[in-house]
Write a protein that holds these residues in place. Structure first.
Motif, PDB file in Angstrom:
ATOM      1  N   GLU A   1       0.823  -1.209   0.000  1.00 27.20           N
ATOM      2  CA  GLU A   1       0.000   0.000   0.000  1.00 27.20           C
ATOM      3  C   GLU A   1       0.852   1.251   0.000  1.00 27.20           C
ATOM      4  OE1 GLU A   1      -3.375   2.141   2.828  1.00 27.20           O
ATOM      5  OE2 GLU A   1      -2.628   0.142   3.283  1.00 27.20           O
ATOM      6  N   GLN A   2       1.959   1.216   0.769  1.00 25.94           N
ATOM      7  CA  GLN A   2       2.797   2.396   0.871  1.00 25.94           C
ATOM      8  C   GLN A   2       3.680   2.570  -0.348  1.00 25.94           C
ATOM      9  OE1 GLN A   2       4.967   2.000   4.525  1.00 25.94           O
ATOM     10  NE2 GLN A   2       3.377   2.969   5.724  1.00 25.94           N
ATOM     11  N   GLY A   3       3.913   1.503  -1.103  1.00 26.14           N
ATOM     12  CA  GLY A   3       4.900   1.572  -2.162  1.00 26.14           C
ATOM     13  C   GLY A   3       4.348   1.771  -3.539  1.00 26.14           C
ATOM     14  N   ARG A   4       3.146   2.269  -3.681  1.00 31.41           N
ATOM     15  CA  ARG A   4       2.558   2.403  -5.002  1.00 31.41           C
ATOM     16  C   ARG A   4       2.154   3.842  -5.267  1.00 31.41           C
ATOM     17  NH1 ARG A   4       1.096  -0.799  -8.992  1.00 31.41           N
ATOM     18  NH2 ARG A   4      -0.686  -0.319 -10.328  1.00 31.41           N
ATOM     19  N   LEU A   5       2.573   4.327  -6.425  1.00 33.20           N
ATOM     20  CA  LEU A   5       2.165   5.644  -6.882  1.00 33.20           C
ATOM     21  C   LEU A   5       0.834   5.560  -7.606  1.00 33.20           C
ATOM     22  CD1 LEU A   5       5.571   6.782  -8.422  1.00 33.20           C
ATOM     23  CD2 LEU A   5       4.638   7.524  -6.225  1.00 33.20           C
TER      24      LEU A   5
ATOM     25  N   PHE B   1       5.264   4.712 -16.113  1.00 27.64           N
ATOM     26  CA  PHE B   1       6.626   4.533 -16.592  1.00 27.64           C
ATOM     27  C   PHE B   1       7.651   4.500 -15.460  1.00 27.64           C
ATOM     28  CE2 PHE B   1       5.609   8.996 -16.661  1.00 27.64           C
ATOM     29  CZ  PHE B   1       6.740   9.657 -16.240  1.00 27.64           C
ATOM     30  N   PHE B   2       7.201   4.574 -14.218  1.00 31.99           N
ATOM     31  CA  PHE B   2       8.096   4.371 -13.082  1.00 31.99           C
ATOM     32  C   PHE B   2       7.239   4.060 -11.858  1.00 31.99           C
ATOM     33  CE2 PHE B   2       7.022   8.843 -13.077  1.00 31.99           C
ATOM     34  CZ  PHE B   2       6.801   9.139 -11.750  1.00 31.99           C
ATOM     35  N   GLU B   3       7.876   3.521 -10.837  1.00 32.95           N
ATOM     36  CA  GLU B   3       7.210   3.212  -9.588  1.00 32.95           C
ATOM     37  C   GLU B   3       7.954   3.892  -8.440  1.00 32.95           C
ATOM     38  OE1 GLU B   3       4.423   1.825  -9.284  1.00 32.95           O
ATOM     39  OE2 GLU B   3       4.113   0.822 -11.210  1.00 32.95           O
TER      40      GLU B   3
ATOM     41  N   HIS C   1      15.398   9.682 -17.524  1.00 30.31           N
ATOM     42  CA  HIS C   1      14.271  10.620 -17.457  1.00 30.31           C
ATOM     43  C   HIS C   1      14.218  11.241 -16.065  1.00 30.31           C
ATOM     44  CE1 HIS C   1      10.350  12.248 -18.640  1.00 30.31           C
ATOM     45  NE2 HIS C   1       9.957  11.972 -17.405  1.00 30.31           N
ATOM     46  N   SER C   2      13.937  12.530 -16.015  1.00 27.54           N
ATOM     47  CA  SER C   2      13.874  13.240 -14.743  1.00 27.54           C
ATOM     48  C   SER C   2      12.448  13.657 -14.428  1.00 27.54           C
ATOM     49  CB  SER C   2      14.771  14.484 -14.765  1.00 27.54           C
ATOM     50  OG  SER C   2      16.127  14.127 -14.832  1.00 27.54           O
TER      51      SER C   2
ATOM     52  N   ALA D   1      16.657   6.507  -7.454  1.00 30.97           N
ATOM     53  CA  ALA D   1      17.085   7.567  -8.371  1.00 30.97           C
ATOM     54  C   ALA D   1      18.052   8.523  -7.688  1.00 30.97           C
ATOM     55  CB  ALA D   1      15.862   8.343  -8.876  1.00 30.97           C
ATOM     56  N   THR D   2      18.842   9.188  -8.507  1.00 33.26           N
ATOM     57  CA  THR D   2      19.676  10.284  -8.016  1.00 33.26           C
ATOM     58  C   THR D   2      18.781  11.482  -7.735  1.00 33.26           C
ATOM     59  OG1 THR D   2      21.542   9.537  -9.336  1.00 33.26           O
ATOM     60  CG2 THR D   2      21.602  11.803  -8.563  1.00 33.26           C
ATOM     61  N   ALA D   3      18.971  12.100  -6.582  1.00 33.86           N
ATOM     62  CA  ALA D   3      18.088  13.210  -6.191  1.00 33.86           C
ATOM     63  C   ALA D   3      18.878  14.478  -5.952  1.00 33.86           C
ATOM     64  CB  ALA D   3      17.302  12.844  -4.932  1.00 33.86           C
ATOM     65  N   GLU D   4      18.281  15.587  -6.310  1.00 37.16           N
ATOM     66  CA  GLU D   4      18.858  16.905  -6.045  1.00 37.16           C
ATOM     67  C   GLU D   4      17.781  17.783  -5.431  1.00 37.16           C
ATOM     68  OE1 GLU D   4      20.966  18.679  -9.377  1.00 37.16           O
ATOM     69  OE2 GLU D   4      20.885  16.741 -10.374  1.00 37.16           O
ATOM     70  N   VAL D   5      18.123  18.461  -4.367  1.00 36.15           N
ATOM     71  CA  VAL D   5      17.189  19.390  -3.746  1.00 36.15           C
ATOM     72  C   VAL D   5      17.118  20.642  -4.612  1.00 36.15           C
ATOM     73  CG1 VAL D   5      16.663  20.761  -1.709  1.00 36.15           C
ATOM     74  CG2 VAL D   5      17.698  18.500  -1.455  1.00 36.15           C
TER      75      VAL D   5
END
Length: 665
Positions: free
Chosen positions: A331-335, A345-347, A377-378, A354-358
């Motif tokens: 339940e918590q892991g689904r978009l 196209f992603f979950e 893809h970003s 993913a690489t993250a930038e603030v």
């Protein structure tokens, strides 16, 4: 090759005719350099060319140049770069092409480049032709989202992994010679992933200082913490450059360039400016335990902690099979995706890896991250904690309502994630900056772009149309937008406005909304404690004045009603007060942005009309303030130059600042 040898005391251009070999001219300006098949060798240093604001093309093809990739991003006005057929080598920095908003053709084939394909190429909005064949590039092919990309040749490298779906229409031979590539359009099938374990934080993507490995860092808006600078080009051919004469700047620059090549034998290594960016895996690392930080967290660490929070506070990654066995984890892991025109196209697990930038913070509605997925893809992930006033059913219904919205001047919501404690809203990443950055730059030391009247009018019209669309589609909302300001208006690849952070009032906590959302700064909210259907109109009026004056607004000062004598502005950023206290005949001299004072008389007349529209939208008295429909109709009547559809009419030179990356704030 036409033209005489380069010599002191002569000018490189005579009208459209070149007087120096290898120099391309247009109306007396140096348009390009074409030094091909001349046996030139050494290392390229392009720094002496930075003063040539009209420079549009560089070609050093089929010579003997060696060393690293020259620093080209400071030549932000370039349309084409041709370096094929040399001996250039080494890794190309990931941000090598950052800020090159007009670049269309890049030829780097038949060299010896290694490392990853620089991801900043994927953010070049007008890219048409990219040739990287016959090098030694490794790693995966970035996702190239440019709709107009017609040619991409990466054959004969050492690339691997799945070819991005955005390149499925490229001919198969453009990928030949890369044995480990798979997916469409080549025949090789991709092996399914064997595990969902997140990569360790010591992977190359987490080390922002290494070239060619981290994504091209976006510049932030006025609320963000990092910037990328380059050059916005002059208008094609002539704008931003003066006609050279004997002893002119063009001659001096080119002579210096030639002197550099001759005297030191091309021995100057191209300057490779590097900056540190806050990048880290978006998800928690495997086999780590949570601990309280002993010092304030860096933005990158904040992204790490945010992702751990999304997974319920767990510090280790969970495999797909394990998560499937847990209904709660499932339940918590689904978009939830809200658009009919977009697939899954992603979950969530893809975001965690993913690489993250603030990207931004401060007084924004939520902390914002750019997540670069495995395929290149970003997306932008905005994390909210101030959305606890509604239950899950009402929240999801409102998100579905937002997902049905479709307008060319709205940034669409792609998906969302719901937990009681916090929510995530996910949008596509837009590789340009905001309207606030365009108008004001980023700090006193950095000059802003020169934006012409026609472009400012187009921006106003786009915003007004999108706002009217929200009013038409969401009539049940008292404040259909709620947070209309220049830093929440992004610019697409055609520099057209995209509204963000819209229609969130129904799901925001009232106390948080009153503190941060600009519609809650309207006069009626301050006077009567409630908003109205015209609160967004007030925000539009302030925005119009900001666009025309070039000054950042203050939302703490409101204009007096028309039945009271005008008073001096309470601060230099009280835009409505500034206009109200200035006689109409002096608006063009004292109110309008200095960059607009060179416009023709017809344009100036239209500016005065738009100022009046802005003031009618800013009326402190709600009854006197215009309806949105009236404002939009009057805005549509305004005119700009008929020839302004040409892409080169958008901006003139801004002396060294880039304008190619956008950060959402």
């Amino acid at each position: 090759m036409a033209g005489a040898p380069w010599s002191a005391g002569t000018s490189p251009c005579d009208g459209d005719t070149s007087t120096w070999a290898g120099v391309l001219c247009s109306k007396g300006n140096v348009l390009g350099l074409q030094l091909e098949k001349m046996g030139l060798s050494g290392k390229l240093d392009l720094a002496p060319l930075k003063s040539l604001t009209g420079l549009r093309t560089l070609s050093f093809m089929d010579n003997e140049f060696a060393g690293a990739m020259p620093d080209v991003k400071d030549l932000g006005g370039l349309r084409a770069i041709f370096l094929s057929g040399n001996k250039l080598s080494g890794e190309i920095p990931a941000d090598a092409f950052a800020g090159m908003g007009w670049l269309k053709k890049v030829y780097l084939s038949r060299n010896s480049f290694t490392g990853a394909i620089p991801t900043s190429l994927a953010a070049v909005p007008r890219l048409l032709d990219l040739q990287l064949n016959d090098n030694k590039f490794t790693g995966k092919i970035p996702d190239f989202p440019q709709k107009d990309l017609k040619m991409l040749d990466v054959s004969n490298n050492e690339l691997e992994g799945e070819i991005p779906a955005s390149l499925k229409s490229i001919e198969p031979q453009m990928f030949e010679g890369n044995k480990k590539l798979c997916g469409a359009p080549v025949e090789a099938k991709c092996e399914p992933p064997t595990t969902a374990v997140s990569p360790p934080t010591t992977s190359p993507t987490t080390t922002s200082g290494k070239v060619g490995t981290s994504p091209s860092p976006p510049a932030a808006t006025a609320d963000a913490t990092t910037t990328t600078t380059g050059t916005v080009p002059a208008e094609e051919g002539t704008q931003g450059a003066t006609k050279p004469t004997k002893g002119s700047t063009s001659f001096g620059v080119l002579a210096a360039f030639l002197g550099t090549l001759a005297i030191i034998g091309f021995a100057v290594v191209a300057l490779q400016r590097r900056r540190e960016y806050n990048t880290q895996n978006f998800g928690p690392t495997a086999s780590t335990k949570p601990s309280l930080p002993s010092a304030p967290q860096s933005p990158a660490k904040a992204a790490h902690v945010a992702a751990a929070t999304v997974t319920g506070g767990r510090s280790s990654s969970v495999s797909g099979s394990t998560a499937a066995r847990s209904s709660k984890a499932g339940e918590q892991g689904r978009l939830t995706f809200v658009r009919d025109d977009r697939g899954r196209f992603f979950e969530l697990q893809d975001l965690l890896k993913a690489t993250a930038e603030v990207l931004g913070g401060g007084a924004s509605l939520g902390v914002c991250y750019r997540a670069t997925l495995t395929g290149g893809h970003s997306v932008v992930v905005k994390r909210f904690k101030e959305m606890n006033r509604v239950g899950k059913e009402d929240f999801e219904e409102h998100m579905r309502r937002l997902g049905r919205l479709s307008h060319p001047n709205l940034l669409p919501l792609v998906s969302y994630y719901y937990r009681k404690e916090e929510k995530l809203l996910i949008h596509d990443y837009v590789p340009n900056k905001s309207l606030a950055h365009l108008l004001h730059g980023e700090g006193r030391a950095i000059k802003k772009a020169v934006v012409h009247w026609t472009t400012r009018l187009k921006l106003v019209k786009g915003v007004a149309r999108a706002l009217q669309y929200l009013y038409d589609e969401l009539p049940m909302l008292t404040v259909p937008h709620g947070h209309l300001k220049s830093s929440n208006i992004l610019l697409n690849d055609r520099f057209e406005p995209l509204l963000t952070d819209y229609s969130l009032v129904p799901v925001m906590n009232q106390s948080h909304s009153a503190q941060l959302m600009v519609a809650f700064k309207s006069p009626e909210r301050k006077q009567f404690g409630r908003s109205s259907k015209k609160s967004d109109v007030w925000c539009l009026g302030i925005l119009i004045l900001e666009i025309l004056t070039g000054r950042p607004p203050s939302y703490e000062a409101a204009k007096q009603s028309s039945d009271q004598p005008p008073s001096p502005p309470q601060s230099e950023n009280d835009l409505a007060g500034l206009v109200a206290s200035t006689p109409e005949g002096e608006w063009l001299e004292k109110v309008v942005d200095a960059d607009l004072k060179k416009e023709d008389e017809e344009g100036k007349e239209e500016m005065v009309k738009l100022i009046k529209i802005g003031m009618a939208c800013c009326e402190a008295a709600v009854d006197s303030r215009w309806e949105l429909k009236t404002a939009v109709e009057r805005i549509e009547e305004l005119k700009g130059k008929e020839d302004a559809n040409d892409e080169y009419s958008y901006y003139s030179s801004i002396d060294g600042d880039d304008f190619a990356n956008v950060a959402i704030n």
